[in-house]
Design a protein around this motif. Structure first.
Motif, PDB file in Angstrom:
ATOM      1  N   HIS A   1       0.831  -1.213   0.000  1.00 56.86           N
ATOM      2  CA  HIS A   1       0.000   0.000   0.000  1.00 56.86           C
ATOM      3  C   HIS A   1       0.863   1.259   0.000  1.00 56.86           C
ATOM      4  N   HIS A   2       2.154   1.089   0.230  1.00 54.90           N
ATOM      5  CA  HIS A   2       3.023   2.252   0.437  1.00 54.90           C
ATOM      6  C   HIS A   2       3.965   2.424  -0.755  1.00 54.90           C
ATOM      7  N   ALA A   3       4.484   3.650  -0.901  1.00 55.09           N
ATOM      8  CA  ALA A   3       5.359   3.940  -2.047  1.00 55.09           C
ATOM      9  C   ALA A   3       6.554   2.991  -2.037  1.00 55.09           C
TER      10      ALA A   3
ATOM     11  N   SER B   1      18.330  -4.494  -2.899  1.00 55.95           N
ATOM     12  CA  SER B   1      19.173  -5.459  -2.178  1.00 55.95           C
ATOM     13  C   SER B   1      18.760  -6.885  -2.508  1.00 55.95           C
ATOM     14  N   ALA B   2      17.453  -7.108  -2.700  1.00 60.49           N
ATOM     15  CA  ALA B   2      16.983  -8.448  -3.089  1.00 60.49           C
ATOM     16  C   ALA B   2      17.539  -8.804  -4.469  1.00 60.49           C
ATOM     17  N   GLY B   3      17.614  -7.809  -5.359  1.00 61.58           N
ATOM     18  CA  GLY B   3      18.201  -8.028  -6.682  1.00 61.58           C
ATOM     19  C   GLY B   3      19.684  -8.351  -6.571  1.00 61.58           C
TER      20      GLY B   3
ATOM     21  N   ASP C   1      14.656  -9.899   2.761  1.00 62.00           N
ATOM     22  CA  ASP C   1      14.357  -9.345   4.091  1.00 62.00           C
ATOM     23  C   ASP C   1      14.511 -10.381   5.198  1.00 62.00           C
ATOM     24  N   ALA C   2      14.438 -11.666   4.864  1.00 62.10           N
ATOM     25  CA  ALA C   2      14.593 -12.706   5.888  1.00 62.10           C
ATOM     26  C   ALA C   2      15.980 -12.640   6.517  1.00 62.10           C
ATOM     27  N   VAL C   3      16.957 -12.088   5.774  1.00 65.81           N
ATOM     28  CA  VAL C   3      18.307 -11.905   6.321  1.00 65.81           C
ATOM     29  C   VAL C   3      18.480 -10.476   6.805  1.00 65.81           C
TER      30      VAL C   3
END
Ligand SMILES: Cc1cc2nc3c(=O)[nH]c(=O)nc-3n(C[C@H](O)[C@H](O)[C@H](O)COP(=O)(O)OP(=O)(O)OC[C@H]3O[C@@H](n4cnc5c(N)ncnc54)[C@H](O)[C@@H]3O)c2cc1C
Length: 478
Positions: A59-61, A336-338, A321-323
């Protein structure tokens, strides 16, 4: 494309937990190395770009950095054109998005630092379509399946336990990739297998978001996006107006130190009115709202040190995000996921060189160590900023963090008067260039000479384009 299969059996299988951005990008890389890839998500994944329970942040930018967009285009050639056809606006950041720094408005000039801007829903959906297309015949998605634990021994993970419509079962895999996000239970699941507790570092400036999508007004301002930053000691409040598909804006308000933005309409406007520049409120006050106001408060920086465990099981990697989950206000998570997907790709390529028979021994541990390195720069940038806030929660910052904080403040003060410094700063924060670029002599000298003043209020409108401003100044002198 000829695909090499890392595990030397006819049915090598990689299992990705979580169909968020980190999971989808990891799956894209895994398709090149395994004969089967399965993505599992607890949500019933929508067939169109829509909200879903597992991604409340949608829902957020969601700013995709220049580096993040380059990674996407690299993994999925044609992605930028597809986002454009789906209605994603083109934003040249230095020209189209004035930012109110602590020391004033950033200059506006052309730089070719361009991205497509769109809703998180559209971006994830588009990536999911492309991953499925790329993995055609090799990749499947199991939706409405909740992962509830690991399966394996103390040295080797061999699969996961899942629950689907009240039935529990085991899914086996040669490699399990945890991408279940900030709320991942991996640390607990490892303990169930006999591993010690995973150490965590948490830095929390207690920032909250409230966001609403609006139709863009007919009389548009001369900018496409607008960002007003908070300012320690002066204002806990900030806001972003972010253009997305369907001629809409996502308007995200943020407040630090538990000064959470409200979800009631009148108070939402009041909060917007109290930002450091009235330009923000003026832009949205007559805009037509398209959604309710949504809030979000789980914004602490949280780093799980999986790489520090003295033993690590083969067959398991943890990503996204799990790390490492960042305070979202810095916009680093998807990029960062990329980068994590690229690290996975490098590790799988190296594994192929060193274990040509397809053995996965040591791969997982090497990945966690390299990922920790890749996450270190965005982590330092986010936490150094958060430590400016007096009530921040977390162990006191180390010398490196204090130095980055002090120097960045000076660079930002110099950047509001120097397009070249702002451009380099923007490239560094967008993870396009190394932070070492900020220490080149032409920046270092001007930054050190700069008093890092903070302005209490900026009532003026954002600046004109730099070249127009120079022309104006020359005309005034004449
Ligand atoms: C409010 C907010 C704003 C943000 N703004 C930005 C931004 O501007 N720019 C940016 O780059 N990043 C931003 N981020 C961060 C970004 O959303 C994430 O960093 C990024 O999407 C990577 O997340 P992920 O894929 O690791 O995890 P997630 O996006 O959390 O995905 C996890 C997935 O795992 C699934 N799942 C969870 N548990 C289970 C289970 N047990 N079994 C099965 N499935 C499970 C979930 O359903 C979900 O699909 C923001 C985050 C928040 C919270």
């Amino acid at each position: 494309m000829v695909k090499y299969h890392l595990v030397a059996n006819d049915d090598s299988h990689a299992l990705v937990l979580g169909a968020g951005i980190a999971g989808l990008l990891a799956a894209r890389v895994l398709v090149d190395h395994f004969s089967r890839v399965t993505i599992i998500d607890r949500d019933d994944l929508p067939e169109k770009p829509e909200n879903r329970n597992g991604i409340p942040q949608a829902h957020h930018a969601h700013i995709l950095f220049v580096r993040g967009q380059r990674i996407l285009e690299n993994l999925f050639p044609g992605m930028i054109a597809e986002l454009t056809s789906a209605g994603a606006p083109t934003v040249e950041w230095t020209a189209d998005c004035p930012i109110l720094f602590q020391s004033g408005w950033t200059p506006r000039f052309h730089s070719k630092l361009v991205t497509r801007t769109c809703s998180r829903q559209l971006l994830e959906w588009q990536i999911r379509q492309r991953v499925m297309e790329y993995g055609n015949g090799q990749l499947s998605i199991l939706s409405s399946c909740q992962v509830i634990g690991l399966h394996g021994t103390k040295t080797h993970v061999t699969g996961v336990n899942i629950r689907h419509e009240h039935v529990e079962e085991i899914i086996n895999a040669d490699l399990v990739v945890d991408a279940t996000g900030r709320e991942s239970h991996m640390a607990d699941w490892l303990q169930e297998l006999g591993y010690p507790a995973v150490k965590e570092t948490v830095v929390n400036s207690f920032l909250g978001y409230a966001s609403r999508t609006y139709r863009q007004p007919r009389n548009r301002p001369d900018w496409k996006a607008l960002f007003v930053m908070s300012n320690p000691g002066i204002s806990t409040r900030g806001g972003l107006i972010y253009p997305i598909e369907d001629n809409s804006w996502v308007v995200t308000l943020s407040g630090r130190q538990r000064d959470y933005p409200p979800t009631n309409e009148a108070e939402f406007f009041e909060f917007a009115h109290s930002l450091r520049s009235p330009v923000f409120y003026e832009a949205i006050k007559d805009a037509e709202p398209l959604t309710p106001i949504h809030r979000y408060r789980r914004t602490e920086n949280r780093l799980r040190h999986f790489e520090r465990l003295s033993n690590w099981p083969d067959g398991l990697v943890v990503t996204g995000d799990a790390v490492c989950a960042y305070n979202p206000v810095y916009g680093q998570g998807m990029t960062s996921a990329g980068l994590a997907a690229l690290v996975l790709h490098e590790c799988l390529d190296d594994q192929r060189k060193h274990h040509p028979k397809g053995d996965l021994t040591g791969l997982a541990r090497r990945f966690q160590k390299r990922l920790a390195k890749s996450n270190s720069v965005p982590w330092l940038m986010a936490t150094a900023e958060d430590y400016r806030w007096p009530e921040v929660e977390g162990a006191p910052p180390n010398h490196a963090t204090r130095f980055v904080q002090w120097y960045t403040h000076k660079v930002m003060a110099a950047a509001v008067q120097s397009p070249d410094i702002f451009q380099t700063f923007f490239e560094v924060t967008n993870l396009v260039k190394s932070p070492l670029n900020l220490f080149k002599p032409h920046i270092l000298v001007r930054a050190l000479m700069k008093h890092s003043e903070s302005r209490s209020a900026e009532i003026s409108a954002p600046p004109l384009f730099w070249h127009k401003r120079e022309t104006l100044e020359i005309a005034q002198i004449k």
